[in-house]
Write a protein that holds these residues in place. Structure first.
Motif, mmCIF file in Angstrom:
data_model
loop_
_atom_site.group_PDB
_atom_site.id
_atom_site.type_symbol
_atom_site.label_atom_id
_atom_site.label_comp_id
_atom_site.label_asym_id
_atom_site.label_seq_id
_atom_site.Cartn_x
_atom_site.Cartn_y
_atom_site.Cartn_z
ATOM 1 N N ASN A 99 0.801 -1.211 0.000
ATOM 2 C CA ASN A 99 0.000 0.000 0.000
ATOM 3 C C ASN A 99 0.838 1.266 0.000
ATOM 4 O O ASN A 99 0.325 2.360 0.101
ATOM 5 N N ALA A 100 2.161 1.082 -0.138
ATOM 6 C CA ALA A 100 3.019 2.263 -0.258
ATOM 7 C C ALA A 100 2.681 2.964 -1.574
ATOM 8 O O ALA A 100 2.432 2.309 -2.579
ATOM 9 N N LYS A 101 2.647 4.281 -1.535
ATOM 10 C CA LYS A 101 2.364 5.039 -2.758
ATOM 11 C C LYS A 101 3.532 4.876 -3.723
ATOM 12 O O LYS A 101 4.665 5.149 -3.351
ATOM 13 N N PRO A 102 3.273 4.409 -4.943
ATOM 14 C CA PRO A 102 4.402 4.282 -5.872
ATOM 15 C C PRO A 102 4.977 5.665 -6.199
ATOM 16 O O PRO A 102 4.241 6.625 -6.365
ATOM 17 N N LYS A 103 6.300 5.692 -6.274
ATOM 18 C CA LYS A 103 6.975 6.936 -6.651
ATOM 19 C C LYS A 103 7.211 6.928 -8.162
ATOM 20 O O LYS A 103 7.241 7.965 -8.812
ATOM 21 N N ASN A 104 7.359 5.722 -8.681
ATOM 22 C CA ASN A 104 7.676 5.551 -10.102
ATOM 23 C C ASN A 104 6.660 4.630 -10.754
ATOM 24 O O ASN A 104 6.116 3.742 -10.103
ATOM 25 N N VAL A 105 6.481 4.827 -12.064
ATOM 26 C CA VAL A 105 5.622 3.904 -12.806
ATOM 27 C C VAL A 105 6.250 3.605 -14.158
ATOM 28 O O VAL A 105 6.831 4.495 -14.794
ATOM 29 N N ILE A 106 6.164 2.346 -14.548
ATOM 30 C CA ILE A 106 6.558 1.958 -15.906
ATOM 31 C C ILE A 106 5.380 1.210 -16.518
ATOM 32 O O ILE A 106 4.912 0.222 -15.968
ATOM 33 N N LEU A 107 4.905 1.706 -17.649
ATOM 34 C CA LEU A 107 3.865 1.007 -18.398
ATOM 35 C C LEU A 107 4.513 0.419 -19.644
ATOM 36 O O LEU A 107 5.067 1.155 -20.469
ATOM 37 N N PHE A 108 4.481 -0.904 -19.753
ATOM 38 C CA PHE A 108 4.931 -1.578 -20.971
ATOM 39 C C PHE A 108 3.700 -1.920 -21.795
ATOM 40 O O PHE A 108 2.759 -2.537 -21.276
ATOM 41 N N VAL A 109 3.712 -1.537 -23.065
ATOM 42 C CA VAL A 109 2.601 -1.876 -23.946
ATOM 43 C C VAL A 109 3.126 -2.742 -25.084
ATOM 44 O O VAL A 109 3.998 -2.314 -25.850
ATOM 45 N N GLY A 110 2.612 -3.955 -25.180
ATOM 46 C CA GLY A 110 2.881 -4.794 -26.341
ATOM 47 C C GLY A 110 1.776 -4.476 -27.340
ATOM 48 O O GLY A 110 0.630 -4.873 -27.146
ATOM 49 N N ASP A 111 2.106 -3.742 -28.387
ATOM 50 C CA ASP A 111 1.051 -3.324 -29.322
ATOM 51 C C ASP A 111 0.522 -4.549 -30.060
ATOM 52 O O ASP A 111 1.264 -5.219 -30.768
ATOM 53 N N MET B 180 6.975 5.085 -20.304
ATOM 54 C CA MET B 180 6.159 4.196 -21.120
ATOM 55 C C MET B 180 7.089 3.548 -22.146
ATOM 56 O O MET B 180 7.839 4.244 -22.824
ATOM 57 N N VAL B 181 7.038 2.233 -22.221
ATOM 58 C CA VAL B 181 7.854 1.487 -23.185
ATOM 59 C C VAL B 181 6.912 0.682 -24.068
ATOM 60 O O VAL B 181 6.138 -0.138 -23.566
ATOM 61 N N GLU B 182 6.990 0.925 -25.369
ATOM 62 C CA GLU B 182 6.137 0.160 -26.279
ATOM 63 C C GLU B 182 6.954 -0.766 -27.165
ATOM 64 O O GLU B 182 7.926 -0.351 -27.798
ATOM 65 N N SER B 183 6.523 -2.024 -27.252
ATOM 66 C CA SER B 183 6.982 -2.901 -28.317
ATOM 67 C C SER B 183 5.971 -2.703 -29.431
ATOM 68 O O SER B 183 4.879 -3.269 -29.417
ATOM 69 N N GLY B 184 6.336 -1.854 -30.387
ATOM 70 C CA GLY B 184 5.344 -1.376 -31.356
ATOM 71 C C GLY B 184 5.102 -2.284 -32.538
ATOM 72 O O GLY B 184 4.123 -2.137 -33.264
ATOM 73 N N ARG B 185 6.009 -3.253 -32.725
ATOM 74 C CA ARG B 185 5.939 -3.954 -34.002
ATOM 75 C C ARG B 185 5.379 -5.364 -33.938
ATOM 76 O O ARG B 185 5.318 -6.061 -34.947
ATOM 77 N N ILE B 186 4.955 -5.790 -32.731
ATOM 78 C CA ILE B 186 4.189 -7.037 -32.640
ATOM 79 C C ILE B 186 2.980 -6.864 -33.567
ATOM 80 O O ILE B 186 2.640 -7.719 -34.380
ATOM 81 N N ASP B 187 2.371 -5.709 -33.435
ATOM 82 C CA ASP B 187 1.194 -5.336 -34.211
ATOM 83 C C ASP B 187 1.475 -5.355 -35.717
ATOM 84 O O ASP B 187 0.684 -5.882 -36.501
ATOM 85 N N HIS B 188 2.602 -4.789 -36.120
ATOM 86 C CA HIS B 188 2.883 -4.701 -37.559
ATOM 87 C C HIS B 188 3.087 -6.080 -38.164
ATOM 88 O O HIS B 188 2.629 -6.367 -39.271
ATOM 89 N N ALA B 189 3.803 -6.948 -37.439
ATOM 90 C CA ALA B 189 4.038 -8.299 -37.958
ATOM 91 C C ALA B 189 2.707 -9.050 -38.084
ATOM 92 O O ALA B 189 2.472 -9.759 -39.065
ATOM 93 N N HIS B 190 1.820 -8.868 -37.106
ATOM 94 C CA HIS B 190 0.505 -9.512 -37.205
ATOM 95 C C HIS B 190 -0.275 -8.978 -38.401
ATOM 96 O O HIS B 190 -0.909 -9.741 -39.122
ATOM 97 N N HIS B 191 -0.253 -7.672 -38.611
ATOM 98 C CA HIS B 191 -0.963 -7.129 -39.781
ATOM 99 C C HIS B 191 -0.452 -7.759 -41.076
ATOM 100 O O HIS B 191 -1.187 -7.911 -42.046
ATOM 101 N N GLU B 192 0.842 -8.147 -41.072
ATOM 102 C CA GLU B 192 1.418 -8.790 -42.254
ATOM 103 C C GLU B 192 1.130 -10.293 -42.269
ATOM 104 O O GLU B 192 1.515 -10.984 -43.207
ATOM 105 N N GLY B 193 0.550 -10.824 -41.216
ATOM 106 C CA GLY B 193 0.297 -12.265 -41.143
ATOM 107 C C GLY B 193 1.569 -13.065 -40.920
ATOM 108 O O GLY B 193 1.656 -14.237 -41.273
#
Ligand SMILES: [Zn+2]
Length: 510
Positions: free
Chosen positions: A52-64, A325-338
């Protein structure tokens, strides 16, 4: 191999301790390696204390585009690349103690895009498809409709609160997901000034690339921004797209001591982070290379893990904490390509980046959240035996023609051909389905590169301070609200709704 060991143990103990009614659980059962493995997980989860300690830092990883089927298949592929059967493997973030489901639809779309979903995750407000940092009152593509719909992202709030801020992506930094951290735009496609439609030349927030620089209106600017998309920051003379003659990379570097710009991995290696307060790295004209190609071709680009490491080194010194914020942006692109191979190897690299972050931060004061913006129409099918090549054949159709374990419901790799005057599904086993360039068969032909997102829930994995907030089935904007409120960012004053005129020259806070 683990499977063989399980069978051997079971064979030795069967009969020695079969449970009968009224007896305690037989030791043959509790000593079974499967039971033991799950028992270790049970103990780990049971002993997890709510932080329940208030976070001082945040990291959001997004796998697109990292839907659950993508996570499962990537986990199997990673295990198989290490010589195991694969199914039992876990990606780094799958070891996190908290998981929730995220309902990803946009306000006006059953199946969402990255702009609307990222706005939800960054601001706590679900909005329309295709727009960034504005609520559903906006009309997509209409710059005049923006006034009054502006939202404040937790990145803006963190910057206003004096925290160090960072954005990392393998996609263009002006693309929807990274753009969602800092931009206010009636259209995700306004990546540089040449993209602004007629009548929007004087749009008060400007194009998305220019907003990366005007982020200093919330504080003193991003401490670190690493990714692709150089063309949107450079003039046409420099090989970029900008029509206004601005070289935003030079503007960044010219702001003074401590402002640095690099465009290769080698230059990034040479940066003295101790002497750098604000680091911009643009490593490709458009999106960065897929991890597979980066390695194969020896591209002078950093990996997602390397960028994450540099970003955390840059951010961690701030006594007020940081937001990344860290994004892995190209999971999405490879899927669009099949192309499942690249989608899965991108996912494995995201897992590596998350592992690096876990190793570097203090989890007692840092919240780490890993999620996806949306999923893809990607399935794991058939009844292939345990350990079967995840990129291989998973079964046969009613005519005895094999099909691959991984397929897409739509996309561009037409599965059907005419043989002897009859339309038949082509046999994928005649190709090397494990080849990195193999494109999985699709059911519905929507054209090459046009495989679509899907609308089912995605997972949220979390660890660290207040990570237990991520439980249950939640609307996607719950992520934004949880980050804003748990970090105490809801009481931070910002000038986001001010008009641009009052921002000019202002680097302080109102
Ligand atoms: Zn997409």
């Amino acid at each position: 191999m683990r499977t063989a060991a399980v069978i051997a143990v079971t064979a030795l103990t069967t009969g020695a301790g079969v449970a009968t009614a009224g007896t305690v659980l037989a030791s043959s059962q509790t000593s079974n390696p499967w039971y033991q493995g799950a028992d270790a997980s049970y103990a780990a989860v049971a002993s997890t204390k709510a932080s329940n300690a208030k976070p001082k830092n945040v990291i959001l990883f997004v796998g697109d585009g990292m839907g659950i089927s993508t996570v499962t298949a990537a986990r199997i592929l990673e295990g198989q690349l290490e010589g195991a059967t694969g199914e039992e493997n876990a990606l780094s973030f799958e070891e996190f103690p908290n998981v929730a489901l995220s309902k990803v639809y946009n306000v006006d779309s059953q199946v969402p895009d990255s702009a609307g979903t990222m706005t939800a995750m960054m601001t706590g407000v679900k909005t329309d498809i295709g727009v960034l940092g504005v609520d559903e009152g906006v009309v997509r593509g209409d710059c005049d409709s923006v006034a009054g719909t502006e939202l404040t992202s937790w990145m803006m709030l963190a910057e206003s609160a004096g925290k160090a801020t960072g954005v990392v992506s393998t996609a263009r930094l002006t693309h929807a997901t990274p753009g969602g951290t800092y931009a206010i735009s009636a259209d995700r496609d306004w990546e540089d000034d040449g993209d602004l439609p007629e009548g929007c030349e004087d749009y008060e927030y400007g194009d998305i690339a220019s907003q990366l620089l005007s982020f200093e209106r919330y504080g003193d600017g991003f401490e670190v921004a690493l990714g692709g998309g150089r063309r949107h920051f450079l003039t046409q003379d420099e090989g970029g797209n900008r029509e206004d003659g601005r070289d935003l990379t030079a503007e960044w570097a010219d702001r003074g001591d401590g402002w640095a710009y690099v465009d290769t991995a080698s230059a990034l290696d040479g940066v003295d982070l101790g002497a750098t307060d604000h680091l911009l790295g643009l490593f490709a004209s458009s999106h960065m290379s897929y991890e597979h190609d980066r390695v194969e071709e020896g591209a002078d680009e950093p990996s997602l893990t390397e960028m994450t490491e540099v970003a955390l080194e840059q951010l961690q010194d701030d006594k007020d904490g940081f937001a990344l914020m860290v994004e892995s942006g190209r999971i999405d692109h490879a899927h669009h390509e099949g192309n499942a191979y690249r989608a899965l190897t991108e996912t494995i690299e995201l897992s590596n980046a998350v592992a690096k972050a876990v190793e570097m931060v203090d989890l007692s004061e840092t919240m780490i959240v890993v999620t996806a913006d949306h999923s893809h129409v990607f399935t794991i099918a058939g009844y292939p035996e345990r350990g079967n090549d995840i990129l291989g054949v998973g079964g046969e159709d009613s005519d005895g023609v094999p099909y691959t374990t991984l397929t897409y419901a739509n996309g561009g790799e037409v599965a059907y051909g005419i043989v002897d005057g009859e339309v038949v599904r082509l046999d994928p086993s005649e190709s090397d389905t494990s080849d990195p360039d193999y494109h999985q068969q699709v059911l519905v032909n929507t054209g090459q590169g046009a495989e679509t997102h899907s609308g089912e829930d995605v997972a949220i994995y979390s660890v660290g301070a207040k990570a237990q907030l991520f439980n249950g089935v939640q609307e996607q904007n719950y992520i934004g609200v949880s980050i804003i409120e748990s970090l105490g960012l809801d009481s931070v004053k910002t000038n986001v709704r001010s008009k641009s005129k009052s921002w000019s020259g202002s680097r302080g806070r109102h």
